[in-house]
Design an enzyme around this catalytic site. Structure first.
Site, PDB file in Angstrom:
ATOM      1  N   LYS A  46       0.849  -1.207   0.000  1.00 23.45           N
ATOM      2  CA  LYS A  46       0.000   0.000   0.000  1.00 23.45           C
ATOM      3  C   LYS A  46       0.885   1.258   0.000  1.00 23.45           C
ATOM      4  O   LYS A  46       1.983   1.221  -0.533  1.00 23.45           O
ATOM      5  CB  LYS A  46      -0.974  -0.045   1.184  1.00 23.45           C
TER       6      LYS A  46
ATOM      7  N   HIS B 252      -8.776  -3.185  -6.066  1.00 22.62           N
ATOM      8  CA  HIS B 252      -8.631  -3.381  -4.618  1.00 22.62           C
ATOM      9  C   HIS B 252      -9.737  -2.586  -3.918  1.00 22.62           C
ATOM     10  O   HIS B 252     -10.115  -1.504  -4.379  1.00 22.62           O
ATOM     11  CB  HIS B 252      -7.246  -2.899  -4.162  1.00 22.62           C
TER      12      HIS B 252
ATOM     13  N   GLU C  24      -9.754  -0.708  -1.471  1.00 18.49           N
ATOM     14  CA  GLU C  24      -9.413   0.695  -1.157  1.00 18.49           C
ATOM     15  C   GLU C  24      -9.554   1.579  -2.396  1.00 18.49           C
ATOM     16  O   GLU C  24      -9.946   2.742  -2.298  1.00 18.49           O
ATOM     17  CB  GLU C  24      -7.987   0.747  -0.562  1.00 18.49           C
TER      18      GLU C  24
ATOM     19  N   GLU D 233     -11.283 -10.733  -0.994  1.00 20.07           N
ATOM     20  CA  GLU D 233     -10.895  -9.962   0.184  1.00 20.07           C
ATOM     21  C   GLU D 233     -12.122  -9.301   0.806  1.00 20.07           C
ATOM     22  O   GLU D 233     -12.539  -8.218   0.352  1.00 20.07           O
ATOM     23  CB  GLU D 233      -9.905  -8.860  -0.202  1.00 20.07           C
TER      24      GLU D 233
ATOM     25  N   GLY E  40      -7.173  -5.089   7.180  1.00 22.41           N
ATOM     26  CA  GLY E  40      -6.551  -4.165   8.125  1.00 22.41           C
ATOM     27  C   GLY E  40      -7.249  -4.094   9.477  1.00 22.41           C
ATOM     28  O   GLY E  40      -6.971  -3.214  10.284  1.00 22.41           O
TER      29      GLY E  40
ATOM     30  N   SER F  47      -6.248  -9.557   6.727  1.00 25.94           N
ATOM     31  CA  SER F  47      -5.623  -9.906   8.009  1.00 25.94           C
ATOM     32  C   SER F  47      -4.969 -11.295   8.005  1.00 25.94           C
ATOM     33  O   SER F  47      -5.053 -12.033   8.994  1.00 25.94           O
ATOM     34  CB  SER F  47      -6.629  -9.775   9.154  1.00 25.94           C
TER      35      SER F  47
END
Ligand code: PGA
Length: 257
Positions: free
Chosen positions: A12, A100, A102, A172, A178, A218
């Protein structure tokens, strides 16, 4: 069909190029031949570190593969701040993360944008790692399967079965990224199975059999072995734990745990 596992570290927006070099040197020190044989090991640094890591990989003859965290879908043009797949290919980048969560949540990227990126990556003979996953709200409303299926179909629109040979999908769940909260191995396995079945329906069994489906969210030294034992999980996309060379080396050593 036996699928070569992938362990990929997504750094990241962490590490400048000097810190990135240090991390890779440290990681390489901890890895053994058996680890490179057990999986493809990939690191995805920020754009500013790619060239340094490429040089290190080549200079030290490391068997690590290079991944990028994003790309633009056009070959070139007036797109201030963007990086093309061609530029990444010149740096011997092998994998490019597409969609992704994010990028989806913080940068407003839709399935349509993700689809353009996936197509650009495939057209350049690189491998996309297409990320899909539901939010906590969607999971609690029992919509996880439906959401992942829609993301997959949207992101893979207008792509032929032939092109999918190099494709990788990472499941994911957003609520596990996270947060220290991992999906149970059974849940992760089930959702990776949903991904594979959808690909089988749309592109045929042989494509689905060869498709590598990773789990991300995670992943840590303490849970990787159990995740990797599941039949539908072909690897891990690792965020936080990939920033610690010792932890990431243990994750790469999942086959010996
Ligand atoms: P995490 O990130 O391992 O820190 O949860 C995973 C990812 O975002 O790919």
């Amino acid at each position: 069909m036996s699928r070569t596992p992938i362990i990929a570290g997504n750094w990241k927006m962490h590490l400048d190029h000097l810190e990135a070099i240090q991390l890779v040197q440290n990681l390489a020190y901890h890895l053994e031949r058996a680890d490179y044989e057990a999986s493809e090991l990939v690191v995805c640094p920020s754009f500013t570190s790619l060239r340094s890591i490429q040089t290190l990989i080549e200079g030290d003859r490391l068997e690590l593969r290079l991944g990028a965290q994003d790309c633009h879908w056009e070959a070139d043009g007036a797109f201030t701040g963007a990086v093309s797949v061609g530029m990444l290919a010149r740096l011997k980048v092998a994998y490019v993360l597409c969609g992704h969560s994010e990028r989806r949540q913080l940068f407003g990227e839709t399935d349509e944008i993700t689809n353009r990126k996936v197509r650009a990556v495939l057209a350049a003979d690189l491998s996309p790692i297409l990320c899909v996953g539901e939010t906590l709200e969607q999971r609690e409303a029992d919509r996880a399967g439906e959401v992942v299926l829609a993301q997959l179909r949207g992101s893979l629109a207008d792509i032929g079965a032939d092109a999918l040979e190099r494709m990788v999908v990472a499941y994911e769940p957003v609520w596990a990224i996270g947060t220290g909260r991992t999906a149970t191995p059974a849940d992760a396995d089930e959702m990776c199975g949903v991904v594979r079945r959808t690909i089988a329906e749309d592109f045929g069994e042989p494509v689905a059999d060869g498709l590598r489906v990773l789990y991300g969210g995670s992943v840590k030294p303490g849970n990787v072995a159990e995740l990797m034992r599941r039949s539908e999980i072909d690897g891990a996309l690792v965020g936080g734990a990939s920033l610690d060379p010792e932890d990431f080396a243990v994750i790469c050593r999942w086959h010996r745990l």
